[in-house]
Scaffold this motif. Structure first.
Motif, mmCIF file in Angstrom:
data_model
loop_
_atom_site.group_PDB
_atom_site.id
_atom_site.type_symbol
_atom_site.label_atom_id
_atom_site.label_comp_id
_atom_site.label_asym_id
_atom_site.label_seq_id
_atom_site.Cartn_x
_atom_site.Cartn_y
_atom_site.Cartn_z
ATOM 1 N N ILE A 137 12.271 6.476 2.154
ATOM 2 C CA ILE A 137 13.228 6.024 3.171
ATOM 3 C C ILE A 137 12.633 4.900 4.006
ATOM 4 C CG2 ILE A 137 14.460 6.721 5.257
ATOM 5 C CD1 ILE A 137 14.734 9.517 3.976
ATOM 6 N N VAL A 138 11.384 5.071 4.436
ATOM 7 C CA VAL A 138 10.730 4.048 5.260
ATOM 8 C C VAL A 138 10.537 2.752 4.475
ATOM 9 C CG1 VAL A 138 8.592 3.468 6.490
ATOM 10 C CG2 VAL A 138 9.601 5.741 6.743
ATOM 11 N N SER A 139 10.255 2.877 3.177
ATOM 12 C CA SER A 139 9.984 1.691 2.355
ATOM 13 C C SER A 139 11.233 0.898 2.027
ATOM 14 C CB SER A 139 9.299 2.112 1.040
ATOM 15 O OG SER A 139 8.047 2.707 1.287
ATOM 16 N N ASN A 197 0.821 -1.208 0.000
ATOM 17 C CA ASN A 197 0.000 0.000 0.000
ATOM 18 C C ASN A 197 0.853 1.255 0.000
ATOM 19 O OD1 ASN A 197 -1.668 2.237 1.477
ATOM 20 N ND2 ASN A 197 -3.180 0.732 0.804
ATOM 21 N N GLN A 198 1.929 1.240 0.793
ATOM 22 C CA GLN A 198 2.844 2.379 0.858
ATOM 23 C C GLN A 198 3.870 2.231 -0.268
ATOM 24 O OE1 GLN A 198 2.402 4.823 3.712
ATOM 25 N NE2 GLN A 198 0.521 3.704 3.277
ATOM 26 N N ARG A 199 3.607 2.890 -1.400
ATOM 27 C CA ARG A 199 4.402 2.648 -2.596
ATOM 28 C C ARG A 199 5.389 3.791 -2.865
ATOM 29 N NH1 ARG A 199 2.575 -1.543 -5.214
ATOM 30 N NH2 ARG A 199 3.699 -1.041 -7.129
ATOM 31 N N PHE A 200 6.553 3.397 -3.344
ATOM 32 C CA PHE A 200 7.580 4.346 -3.787
ATOM 33 C C PHE A 200 8.140 3.765 -5.087
ATOM 34 C CE2 PHE A 200 12.039 5.949 -3.654
ATOM 35 C CZ PHE A 200 11.756 7.297 -3.696
ATOM 36 N N SER A 201 7.531 4.183 -6.191
ATOM 37 C CA SER A 201 7.794 3.531 -7.478
ATOM 38 C C SER A 201 9.248 3.603 -7.916
ATOM 39 C CB SER A 201 6.892 4.135 -8.565
ATOM 40 O OG SER A 201 5.552 3.751 -8.371
#
Length: 319
Positions: A232-234, A187-191
């Motif tokens: 950063i979190v991902s 859900n928390q995406r960083f493409s």
């Protein structure tokens, strides 16, 4: 009959799906479409456009309806509300039906003239993806450019997923790579990180920075900062390791301070008012604790959101 089928299969062209996330882009959609269409003859594929309307409040959806009604190769998805560009990219990748998939911004900051070359290099089989990166940041605010550069520098130091400085979402990918990206359904995406994390052989083409063709960007400094924190979190747990190190340092300082106080009491045998130093120590330790709780809380929040298993986006209208 068999010869006719064989001839048809030989002549059948690849399909290139172009994903275009849009949010309040009523001024740019038709300009973008007409500009890309100028390079249609140079592109060795049939083009399918997939516009993703991210809950726009202007006339974006009306323009997409008209464009789709007059052009069979134009498709769109309209979200029930604004879910963010990352959700738009994911929805576009899900809807794309092409042998090859491209991601582009509608404001023409991504040069359409590079698209034929990018597709040819992927079709040749030497690369699974051909992306683009900005060779400079001319025209961008200096402070914003500095923060962007620092993000890439520090992100690459604290994460095993290495990002290319100035890399854009603008790229052409094989179907195999797209399927790999879709398999990462967080859900928390960083493409930018996901594109790199899935692997595959990628080439980057540099180009000079361009201004928007029309309209205003929806990316403020604050929204970019939040996006950087998401990245950063991902893709890094170093902040958590930093907290552990900070705890050890704080504990070490407290032991040294305690030893100093005991030695001073034995040598001087003198009681000294310690209010200023006590307040300083309390503020120092309290600040470390709050900082640590904030960092840990951000990771916990990410876990909390993932465990809800909410959909990445909700569709209101589709064609």
């Amino acid at each position: 009959m068999a010869d006719q089928v064989k001839t048809y299969q030989t002549q059948k062209m690849d399909i290139l799906s172009i994903i275009v996330p849009v949010h309040n882009e009523e001024e740019t959609i038709e300009i973008f479409y007409n500009t890309v269409e100028k390079f249609k003859k140079e592109i060795a594929a049939v083009i399918h456009y997939h516009f993703i309307d991210d809950g726009s409040t202007d006339k974006t959806i009306s323009i997409l309806r008209q464009l789709s009604a007059t052009n069979d190769n134009v498709h769109y998805i309209s979200f029930s509300r604004n879910f963010g560009k990352e959700a738009g990219l994911y929805a576009g990748l899900q809807q794309a039906d092409g042998d090859y998939v491209a991601v582009m911004d509608v404001d023409l900051q991504d040069p359409p003239e590079l698209l034929p070359q990018m597709l040819r290099e992927v079709q040749a089989g030497d690369y699974d993806a051909v992306g683009t990166r900005r060779a400079d940041r001319d025209g961008e605010a200096k402070l914003r450019s500095w923060f962007s550069s620092q993000f890439y520098i520090w992100m690459n130091r604290i994460s095993q997923t290495q990002l290319v400085d100035g890399a854009r979402d603008y790229r052409v990918m094989t179907r195999q790579m797209v399927n790999a990206i879709l398999s990462s359904s967080e859900n928390q995406r960083f493409s930018k990180g996901i594109f790199t994390w899935v692997g595959f052989k990628t080439k980057y083409i540099p180009f000079e920075n361009r201004e928007r063709i029309a309209g205003n960007t929806s990316w403020s400094f604050w929204s970019l900062s939040k996006y950087a924190i998401e990245g950063i979190v991902s893709f890094s747990t170093v902040p958590l390791m930093f907290i552990t190190l900070l705890g050890f340092v704080s504990f070490g300082i407290s032991l040294i301070s305690a030893a100093f106080i005991v030695i001073r009491a034995l040598v001087d045998n003198n009681s000294v008012d310690g209010w200023p130093s006590l307040v300083t120590i309390i503020l120092f330790i309290g600040g470390i604790q709050l900082l640590s709780l904030g960092i840990i809380g951000r990771y916990v929040a990410a876990i909390f959101l993932e465990t809800k298993h909410r959909p990445i986006y909700i569709t209101r209208e589709e064609k």
